[in-house]
Design a protein around this motif. Sequence first.
Motif, PDB file in Angstrom:
ATOM      1  N   TRP A 153      28.270 -30.376 -42.298  1.00  0.00           N
ATOM      2  CA  TRP A 153      28.747 -31.680 -42.757  1.00  0.00           C
ATOM      3  C   TRP A 153      27.668 -32.391 -43.565  1.00  0.00           C
ATOM      4  O   TRP A 153      26.487 -32.334 -43.223  1.00  0.00           O
ATOM      5  CB  TRP A 153      29.129 -32.564 -41.577  1.00  0.00           C
ATOM      6  N   VAL A 158      30.031 -38.914 -43.666  1.00  0.00           N
ATOM      7  CA  VAL A 158      30.532 -39.032 -42.290  1.00  0.00           C
ATOM      8  C   VAL A 158      30.549 -40.492 -41.834  1.00  0.00           C
ATOM      9  O   VAL A 158      29.561 -41.213 -41.988  1.00  0.00           O
ATOM     10  CB  VAL A 158      29.661 -38.203 -41.324  1.00  0.00           C
ATOM     11  N   LYS A 220      36.785 -39.151 -43.859  1.00  0.00           N
ATOM     12  CA  LYS A 220      37.619 -38.052 -43.400  1.00  0.00           C
ATOM     13  C   LYS A 220      37.004 -37.333 -42.202  1.00  0.00           C
ATOM     14  O   LYS A 220      37.693 -36.568 -41.516  1.00  0.00           O
ATOM     15  CB  LYS A 220      37.848 -37.053 -44.538  1.00  0.00           C
ATOM     16  N   ARG A 221      35.719 -37.571 -41.989  1.00  0.00           N
ATOM     17  CA  ARG A 221      35.032 -36.990 -40.834  1.00  0.00           C
ATOM     18  C   ARG A 221      34.296 -38.101 -40.091  1.00  0.00           C
ATOM     19  O   ARG A 221      33.755 -39.020 -40.717  1.00  0.00           O
ATOM     20  CB  ARG A 221      34.038 -35.903 -41.275  1.00  0.00           C
ATOM     21  N   ASP A 247      38.054 -30.493 -35.660  1.00  0.00           N
ATOM     22  CA  ASP A 247      37.297 -29.989 -36.801  1.00  0.00           C
ATOM     23  C   ASP A 247      36.771 -31.109 -37.704  1.00  0.00           C
ATOM     24  O   ASP A 247      35.959 -30.861 -38.601  1.00  0.00           O
ATOM     25  CB  ASP A 247      38.151 -29.023 -37.633  1.00  0.00           C
ATOM     26  N   ALA A 248      37.232 -32.350 -37.463  1.00  0.00           N
ATOM     27  CA  ALA A 248      36.783 -33.473 -38.293  1.00  0.00           C
ATOM     28  C   ALA A 248      36.240 -34.628 -37.463  1.00  0.00           C
ATOM     29  O   ALA A 248      35.998 -35.708 -37.988  1.00  0.00           O
ATOM     30  CB  ALA A 248      37.947 -33.969 -39.156  1.00  0.00           C
TER      31      ALA A 248
END
Length: 326
Positions: A153, A158, A220-221, A247-248
């Motif tokens: 990532w 984030v 999105k994360r 996953d996020a």
Amino acid sequence: MKMQRRAAFALALLASPFALQAAEPVKVGFLVKQAEEPWFQDEWRFAEQAAKDKGFTLVKIGIPNGEKMMAAIDNLAAQKAVGFVICAPDVKLGVAVNRAAKRHNLKVMSVDDQLVDGAGKPIADIPHMGISGYEIGKQVGQGLLAEMKARGWKLDEVGVLRVAFDQLPTAKNRTMGAVDALKAAGVPAANVVDAPQAKTDTESAFNAANIAFTKNAKFKRWVAFGLNDEAALGAVRAAEGRGIKQDAMLAIGIGGSQTALNEFTKPTPTAFYGTVLISPKRHGYETAVAVYEWATAGKAPAPVTLTAGTLMTRQNQAELRKQMGL
């Protein structure tokens, strides 16, 4: 010859009360504010192990309020205890605890919650073993960073959800420790989103996180954390409700509670990645021994001892709990 026998008999009579006294077991009290809580049950269990190892008797008393606390201290004095460990129902009762301990000539050490005076300052006369909230928070941040790196990532993409309960100092210390660790590694300060919760349970965290996700849909994360496991789990449940899956999303709690263990046992891993497990063994075993040695050998404990924790995940939880005797 008769005079010698009489003198010996007289000495024996004089010595006998002291011999009886010496035969009595040394007693150390362990007073906790919520005796029904698993954390305090574990502290008691390890304190009992200390008593067995060192040869003293542990006296366990629950003190849910100030009145019962004062009665418990008087009770310990009546039992001729040498001292006690205490997690008081209110840290502001520190002056009363200190005064009662001195009146009864009892050694006293606080655990978990540090006792303060009327001005809110820690009482220097009472040694303390507690949790370094800020350092534990940093462990949370470092755990999140390691897993984000493993997933590839980008830190600047984030969102960081800080489930906040800032009216409680230790809660703010924990979450700010995590924030500082993330920012030091390169996460932009603008990515940190505060989600104030009304209470410290999962439902309040869920509600707070929902609002934060609505206002910050650009991310999105996400990574999330809070005061405890319940705060982190509330954020996870809120994310799931919005389609943000494992996953996020990453969350790390604090405490190593049953809440965390339940999440680890689910067949499919969730975004609740881990929890910083705090050891009740040190808090129970070491404080009981410290009071015992202080009273019997004059070895005073350190003024303040702050403990950290260990990151526990689905993968290492069984081994880690075994190591800690849980």
